[in-house]
Write a protein that holds these residues in place. Sequence first.
Motif, PDB file in Angstrom:
ATOM      1  N   THR A 235       0.826  -1.028   0.110  1.00 51.20           N
ATOM      2  CA  THR A 235       0.208   0.139  -0.010  1.00 51.20           C
ATOM      3  C   THR A 235       0.737   1.252  -0.172  1.00 51.20           C
ATOM      4  O   THR A 235       0.414   2.411  -0.544  1.00 51.20           O
ATOM      5  N   TYR A 236       2.028   1.209   0.592  1.00 49.95           N
ATOM      6  CA  TYR A 236       2.880   2.240   0.858  1.00 49.95           C
ATOM      7  C   TYR A 236       3.655   2.322  -0.362  1.00 49.95           C
ATOM      8  O   TYR A 236       4.295   3.559  -0.863  1.00 49.95           O
ATOM      9  N   PHE A 237       3.965   1.500  -0.883  1.00 50.16           N
ATOM     10  CA  PHE A 237       4.649   1.431  -2.588  1.00 50.16           C
ATOM     11  C   PHE A 237       3.650   2.254  -3.475  1.00 50.16           C
ATOM     12  O   PHE A 237       4.124   3.135  -4.129  1.00 50.16           O
ATOM     13  N   ILE A 238       2.517   1.831  -3.331  1.00 49.50           N
ATOM     14  CA  ILE A 238       1.412   2.383  -4.229  1.00 49.50           C
ATOM     15  C   ILE A 238       1.121   4.148  -3.917  1.00 49.50           C
ATOM     16  O   ILE A 238       1.390   4.923  -4.814  1.00 49.50           O
ATOM     17  N   LEU A 239       1.178   4.203  -2.626  1.00 49.65           N
ATOM     18  CA  LEU A 239       1.248   5.672  -2.215  1.00 49.65           C
ATOM     19  C   LEU A 239       2.400   6.468  -2.581  1.00 49.65           C
ATOM     20  O   LEU A 239       2.221   7.712  -2.917  1.00 49.65           O
TER      21      LEU A 239
ATOM     22  N   PHE B  83       9.945  14.843  -1.789  1.00 48.25           N
ATOM     23  CA  PHE B  83       8.518  15.315  -1.093  1.00 48.25           C
ATOM     24  C   PHE B  83       7.522  13.992  -1.119  1.00 48.25           C
ATOM     25  O   PHE B  83       6.832  13.911  -0.184  1.00 48.25           O
ATOM     26  N   ALA B  84       7.677  13.162  -2.133  1.00 50.44           N
ATOM     27  CA  ALA B  84       6.640  12.144  -2.057  1.00 50.44           C
ATOM     28  C   ALA B  84       7.001  10.958  -0.839  1.00 50.44           C
ATOM     29  O   ALA B  84       6.072  10.825  -0.377  1.00 50.44           O
ATOM     30  N   TRP B  85       8.438  10.796  -0.813  1.00 55.11           N
ATOM     31  CA  TRP B  85       8.815  10.014   0.384  1.00 55.11           C
ATOM     32  C   TRP B  85       8.313  10.706   1.551  1.00 55.11           C
ATOM     33  O   TRP B  85       7.803   9.885   2.478  1.00 55.11           O
ATOM     34  N   LEU B  86       8.789  11.812   1.688  1.00 53.90           N
ATOM     35  CA  LEU B  86       8.390  12.693   2.993  1.00 53.90           C
ATOM     36  C   LEU B  86       6.740  12.555   3.215  1.00 53.90           C
ATOM     37  O   LEU B  86       6.433  12.245   4.607  1.00 53.90           O
ATOM     38  N   ALA B  87       5.976  12.858   2.395  1.00 54.85           N
ATOM     39  CA  ALA B  87       4.548  12.768   2.741  1.00 54.85           C
ATOM     40  C   ALA B  87       4.055  11.496   2.789  1.00 54.85           C
ATOM     41  O   ALA B  87       3.204  11.341   3.641  1.00 54.85           O
ATOM     42  N   ALA B  88       4.473  10.453   2.156  1.00 53.64           N
ATOM     43  CA  ALA B  88       4.007   8.964   2.329  1.00 53.64           C
ATOM     44  C   ALA B  88       4.706   8.383   3.867  1.00 53.64           C
ATOM     45  O   ALA B  88       4.007   8.038   4.547  1.00 53.64           O
ATOM     46  N   THR B  89       5.694   9.009   4.296  1.00 54.84           N
ATOM     47  CA  THR B  89       6.281   8.503   5.343  1.00 54.84           C
ATOM     48  C   THR B  89       5.641   9.041   6.722  1.00 54.84           C
ATOM     49  O   THR B  89       5.165   8.805   7.671  1.00 54.84           O
ATOM     50  N   GLY B  90       5.211  10.688   6.547  1.00 61.90           N
ATOM     51  CA  GLY B  90       4.392  11.225   7.256  1.00 61.90           C
ATOM     52  C   GLY B  90       3.047  10.552   7.562  1.00 61.90           C
ATOM     53  O   GLY B  90       2.549  10.625   8.602  1.00 61.90           O
TER      54      GLY B  90
END
Length: 167
Positions: A87-91, A112-119
């Motif tokens: 799910t986080y791969f997709i996100l 920013f994509a990694w930061l948003a998904a991790t947040g």
Amino acid sequence: MQKYRKNGNLYLIIAFSMMGLLFYSSSQTYEQQSQIGLLSRLLKNEPLKEMLSQISFSYAGSEVSIAKSGYFSFVEFFIRKGAHFTTYFILGSSFFLALVPRLKNLALAGFFAWLAATGYAAMDEFHQMLTGGRTPLFQDVALDSVGALTGIVFCWFIIGWREKRLY
């Protein structure tokens, strides 16, 4: 449809849909999500049990093994953690693909994509803390973050490969 792909809006819709699915999922108790009953019906003969019985490791300070939790709980553990990663791969991928046309810089879009998904993963675990019968785990945030990063890197390579083929 092509217009949505070019400006990244389709990927933003996918990302927000995934966030909604994750929010709904974390609103459920463990008992509501448990698939042990289904697994016991589907895997009656306990395939690969002898081989899987050799596997034992620690996750979040608890032993994960067939001896400790039983065959079906052990299999469900891998399904749950696979769902976290997927799910986080997709996100992460969706956020990345939505940001690339807006930022026009792969590194910045990836960060920013990694930061948003991790947040979001951290907020999701906080949400689980508020849900009865759920345990928030830092290890799950780390797994989610790795899933998002893997999705971002995968998309980055695909974009690079496609751009190379175009020239």
